[in-house]
Design a protein around this motif. Structure first.
Motif, PDB file in Angstrom:
ATOM      1  N   CYS A   6       0.847  -1.185   0.000  1.00 32.56           N
ATOM      2  CA  CYS A   6       0.000   0.000   0.000  1.00 32.56           C
ATOM      3  C   CYS A   6       0.889   1.244   0.000  1.00 32.56           C
ATOM      4  O   CYS A   6       1.617   1.500   0.958  1.00 32.56           O
ATOM      5  CB  CYS A   6      -0.923   0.001   1.219  1.00 32.56           C
ATOM      6  SG  CYS A   6      -2.018   1.432   1.292  1.00 32.56           S
ATOM      7  N   CYS A   8       1.392   5.193   0.103  1.00 33.74           N
ATOM      8  CA  CYS A   8       0.697   6.370   0.621  1.00 33.74           C
ATOM      9  C   CYS A   8       1.497   7.631   0.336  1.00 33.74           C
ATOM     10  O   CYS A   8       2.703   7.683   0.596  1.00 33.74           O
ATOM     11  CB  CYS A   8       0.486   6.221   2.134  1.00 33.74           C
ATOM     12  SG  CYS A   8      -0.373   7.620   2.899  1.00 33.74           S
ATOM     13  N   VAL A  15      -6.548   6.646   4.099  1.00 34.97           N
ATOM     14  CA  VAL A  15      -5.665   5.491   4.241  1.00 34.97           C
ATOM     15  C   VAL A  15      -6.194   4.437   5.208  1.00 34.97           C
ATOM     16  O   VAL A  15      -6.018   3.234   4.961  1.00 34.97           O
ATOM     17  CB  VAL A  15      -4.231   5.941   4.641  1.00 34.97           C
ATOM     18  CG1 VAL A  15      -4.217   6.605   6.009  1.00 34.97           C
ATOM     19  CG2 VAL A  15      -3.260   4.777   4.576  1.00 34.97           C
ATOM     20  N   THR A  18      -8.613   2.225   3.463  1.00 32.85           N
ATOM     21  CA  THR A  18      -7.882   1.372   2.527  1.00 32.85           C
ATOM     22  C   THR A  18      -7.215   0.203   3.244  1.00 32.85           C
ATOM     23  O   THR A  18      -7.319  -0.951   2.818  1.00 32.85           O
ATOM     24  CB  THR A  18      -6.819   2.196   1.773  1.00 32.85           C
ATOM     25  OG1 THR A  18      -7.467   3.196   0.993  1.00 32.85           O
ATOM     26  CG2 THR A  18      -5.985   1.307   0.860  1.00 32.85           C
ATOM     27  N   LEU A  19      -6.535   0.483   4.326  1.00 32.46           N
ATOM     28  CA  LEU A  19      -5.855  -0.572   5.082  1.00 32.46           C
ATOM     29  C   LEU A  19      -6.856  -1.584   5.634  1.00 32.46           C
ATOM     30  O   LEU A  19      -6.606  -2.800   5.603  1.00 32.46           O
ATOM     31  CB  LEU A  19      -5.034   0.042   6.215  1.00 32.46           C
ATOM     32  CG  LEU A  19      -3.891   0.974   5.787  1.00 32.46           C
ATOM     33  CD1 LEU A  19      -3.229   1.595   7.003  1.00 32.46           C
ATOM     34  CD2 LEU A  19      -2.867   0.240   4.928  1.00 32.46           C
ATOM     35  N   ASN A  20      -7.972  -1.105   6.108  1.00 31.35           N
ATOM     36  CA  ASN A  20      -9.005  -2.015   6.619  1.00 31.35           C
ATOM     37  C   ASN A  20      -9.559  -2.905   5.514  1.00 31.35           C
ATOM     38  O   ASN A  20      -9.912  -4.075   5.762  1.00 31.35           O
ATOM     39  CB  ASN A  20     -10.136  -1.230   7.274  1.00 31.35           C
ATOM     40  CG  ASN A  20      -9.735  -0.661   8.629  1.00 31.35           C
ATOM     41  OD1 ASN A  20      -8.833  -1.168   9.282  1.00 31.35           O
ATOM     42  ND2 ASN A  20     -10.402   0.397   9.044  1.00 31.35           N
ATOM     43  N   LEU A  32       0.551  -7.570   4.390  1.00 30.74           N
ATOM     44  CA  LEU A  32       0.377  -6.154   4.093  1.00 30.74           C
ATOM     45  C   LEU A  32       1.653  -5.395   4.441  1.00 30.74           C
ATOM     46  O   LEU A  32       2.190  -5.540   5.548  1.00 30.74           O
ATOM     47  CB  LEU A  32      -0.804  -5.576   4.882  1.00 30.74           C
ATOM     48  CG  LEU A  32      -1.003  -4.051   4.815  1.00 30.74           C
ATOM     49  CD1 LEU A  32      -1.238  -3.581   3.390  1.00 30.74           C
ATOM     50  CD2 LEU A  32      -2.165  -3.639   5.727  1.00 30.74           C
ATOM     51  N   ILE A  34       3.055  -1.370   4.260  1.00 30.34           N
ATOM     52  CA  ILE A  34       2.671   0.020   4.038  1.00 30.34           C
ATOM     53  C   ILE A  34       3.937   0.831   3.801  1.00 30.34           C
ATOM     54  O   ILE A  34       4.920   0.689   4.531  1.00 30.34           O
ATOM     55  CB  ILE A  34       1.923   0.586   5.263  1.00 30.34           C
ATOM     56  CG1 ILE A  34       0.793  -0.350   5.688  1.00 30.34           C
ATOM     57  CG2 ILE A  34       1.374   1.985   4.961  1.00 30.34           C
ATOM     58  CD1 ILE A  34       0.256  -0.030   7.080  1.00 30.34           C
ATOM     59  N   ILE A  47      -1.361   6.609  10.094  1.00 26.96           N
ATOM     60  CA  ILE A  47      -0.964   5.211   9.929  1.00 26.96           C
ATOM     61  C   ILE A  47      -0.392   4.652  11.225  1.00 26.96           C
ATOM     62  O   ILE A  47      -0.724   3.519  11.637  1.00 26.96           O
ATOM     63  CB  ILE A  47       0.062   5.080   8.784  1.00 26.96           C
ATOM     64  CG1 ILE A  47      -0.596   5.428   7.448  1.00 26.96           C
ATOM     65  CG2 ILE A  47       0.654   3.675   8.743  1.00 26.96           C
ATOM     66  CD1 ILE A  47       0.379   5.591   6.304  1.00 26.96           C
ATOM     67  N   TRP A  50      -3.092   3.797  13.592  1.00 27.60           N
ATOM     68  CA  TRP A  50      -3.764   2.570  13.162  1.00 27.60           C
ATOM     69  C   TRP A  50      -2.915   1.346  13.488  1.00 27.60           C
ATOM     70  O   TRP A  50      -3.444   0.297  13.886  1.00 27.60           O
ATOM     71  CB  TRP A  50      -4.031   2.651  11.657  1.00 27.60           C
ATOM     72  CG  TRP A  50      -4.773   1.489  11.075  1.00 27.60           C
ATOM     73  CD1 TRP A  50      -6.129   1.298  11.026  1.00 27.60           C
ATOM     74  CD2 TRP A  50      -4.200   0.345  10.420  1.00 27.60           C
ATOM     75  NE1 TRP A  50      -6.443   0.126  10.395  1.00 27.60           N
ATOM     76  CE2 TRP A  50      -5.266  -0.485  10.007  1.00 27.60           C
ATOM     77  CE3 TRP A  50      -2.904  -0.061  10.129  1.00 27.60           C
ATOM     78  CZ2 TRP A  50      -5.065  -1.684   9.336  1.00 27.60           C
ATOM     79  CZ3 TRP A  50      -2.698  -1.258   9.470  1.00 27.60           C
ATOM     80  CH2 TRP A  50      -3.773  -2.054   9.074  1.00 27.60           C
ATOM     81  N   PHE A  59       5.850  -1.071   8.320  1.00 30.43           N
ATOM     82  CA  PHE A  59       5.597   0.283   7.852  1.00 30.43           C
ATOM     83  C   PHE A  59       6.926   0.917   7.467  1.00 30.43           C
ATOM     84  O   PHE A  59       7.827   1.062   8.292  1.00 30.43           O
ATOM     85  CB  PHE A  59       4.904   1.107   8.943  1.00 30.43           C
ATOM     86  CG  PHE A  59       4.582   2.526   8.545  1.00 30.43           C
ATOM     87  CD1 PHE A  59       4.317   2.866   7.225  1.00 30.43           C
ATOM     88  CD2 PHE A  59       4.546   3.534   9.507  1.00 30.43           C
ATOM     89  CE1 PHE A  59       4.016   4.171   6.863  1.00 30.43           C
ATOM     90  CE2 PHE A  59       4.239   4.838   9.153  1.00 30.43           C
ATOM     91  CZ  PHE A  59       3.979   5.167   7.835  1.00 30.43           C
ATOM     92  N   ALA A  89      -3.251   4.261  -1.515  1.00 27.62           N
ATOM     93  CA  ALA A  89      -3.823   4.400  -0.174  1.00 27.62           C
ATOM     94  C   ALA A  89      -5.134   5.160  -0.137  1.00 27.62           C
ATOM     95  O   ALA A  89      -5.605   5.534   0.943  1.00 27.62           O
ATOM     96  CB  ALA A  89      -2.813   5.062   0.761  1.00 27.62           C
TER      97      ALA A  89
END
Length: 290
Positions: A6, A8, A15, A18-20, A32, A34, A47, A50, A59, A89
């Motif tokens: 993803c 961003c 975002v 999108t992540l969910n 996943l 990021i 982010i 989250w 990340f 994102a």
């Protein structure tokens, strides 16, 4: 395993949704990653908040803006998936997206399959529906002919390009050397290079919701007297030059010539006269060679 990367850049408003959408997939084995490309809004803070509930997710935070191609390749080097999804994102994967894509790889009658893709619902910033990428009937099945198998000609002219709904086999991405980091955007070049060698499969379902926002790359192609527009449209010129080197037939040159004509008019409309001259010289050179 399927890896979703993803990307961003100033997507703070969208975002989390999108992540969910990645975590809410019916397919169980999803990695996943990021990557934030040095956002200037509060995307990183959003982010990181989250991630307090998802500490296992990697990340990557760029200290300077690298662009989509370099950032994706950077994240890819940390990935483990057999298949890859490049997710902006602000877009959303529908819950069955990955399951349908993996299944298409497994059941397709096409050999040498590199990418599967499907249809997309375009949505606005408030999540309201706008349109479908490929027109559909009342059952949401595509009404026209969709390219599958060897789609090189269709990709050259732009007819088949629906990259936001695509999944690529990891081995294909590796063999092609990933995204070209000299370019400002990734999808057209990668689809051209992939379709030269590999088959494509189409899934006649809505797989992704693509968000239409004023700051999106799509709008950058059409901005008059814009530095950003010049950068992305020059990348298209570089992609077309590379594609001519891949072409093997006059039919392919004619197909790419249609794309050149479109880009000529776009450069004129955008007042990008330097790029316009480059396309004119490219056409003259191709005519001379033929």
């Amino acid at each position: 395993m399927v890896t979703v990367i993803c990307l961003c850049y100033n997507h703070a408003e969208f975002v989390v949704e999108t992540l969910n959408s990645v975590l809410n997939q019916s397919y169980p084995n999803v990695e996943l990653i990021i990557a934030d490309d040095c956002s200037t809004d509060n995307s990183v803070e959003v982010i990181e908040n989250w991630l307090l509930n998802h500490p296992e997710i990697l990340f990557i935070k760029n200290e300077k803006n690298l662009g989509n191609t370099k950032t994706f390749n950077k994240a890819f080097r940390h990935s483990k998936g057999d298949y890859l999804i490049d997710l902006a994102a602000d877009d959303l994967l529908l819950s069955e997206c990955i399951s349908k894509q993996v299944n298409a790889f497994e059941v397709s009658d096409l050999d040498n399959l590199g990418i599967v893709y499907g249809n997309v619902a375009n949505i606005l910033e408030d999540n309201s529906f706008d349109s479908y990428y490929f027109p559909v009937d009342e059952t949401k099945k595509v009404t026209g002919k969709i390219a599958r198998g060897d789609i090189y000609l269709e990709v050259l002219t732009g007819e088949a390009l629906c990259s936001v709904s695509s999944m690529v086999k990891r081995s294909v991405f590796e063999k092609l050397g990933g995204y070209d980091e000299n370019l400002a955007y990734e999808d057209l070049d990668f689809w051209i290079r992939t379709s030269r060698t590999y088959n494509f499969e189409f899934i006649d379902d809505i797989l992704v919701q693509k968000r239409i926002v004023k700051t999106s790359l799509t709008h950058d192609f059409h901005r008059k007297n814009s530095k950003r527009s010049r950068i992305v449209n020059y990348s298209t010129y570089l992609i077309i030059k590379k594609a001519y080197q891949l072409n093997k037939t006059k039919e392919e040159d004619l197909a790419l010539g249609k794309r050149v004509n479109y880009e000529l008019l776009l450069a004129l409309k955008n007042n990008d006269f330097l790029l316009l001259s480059k396309y004119i010289l490219l056409k003259i050179k191709k005519i001379a060679l033929n």
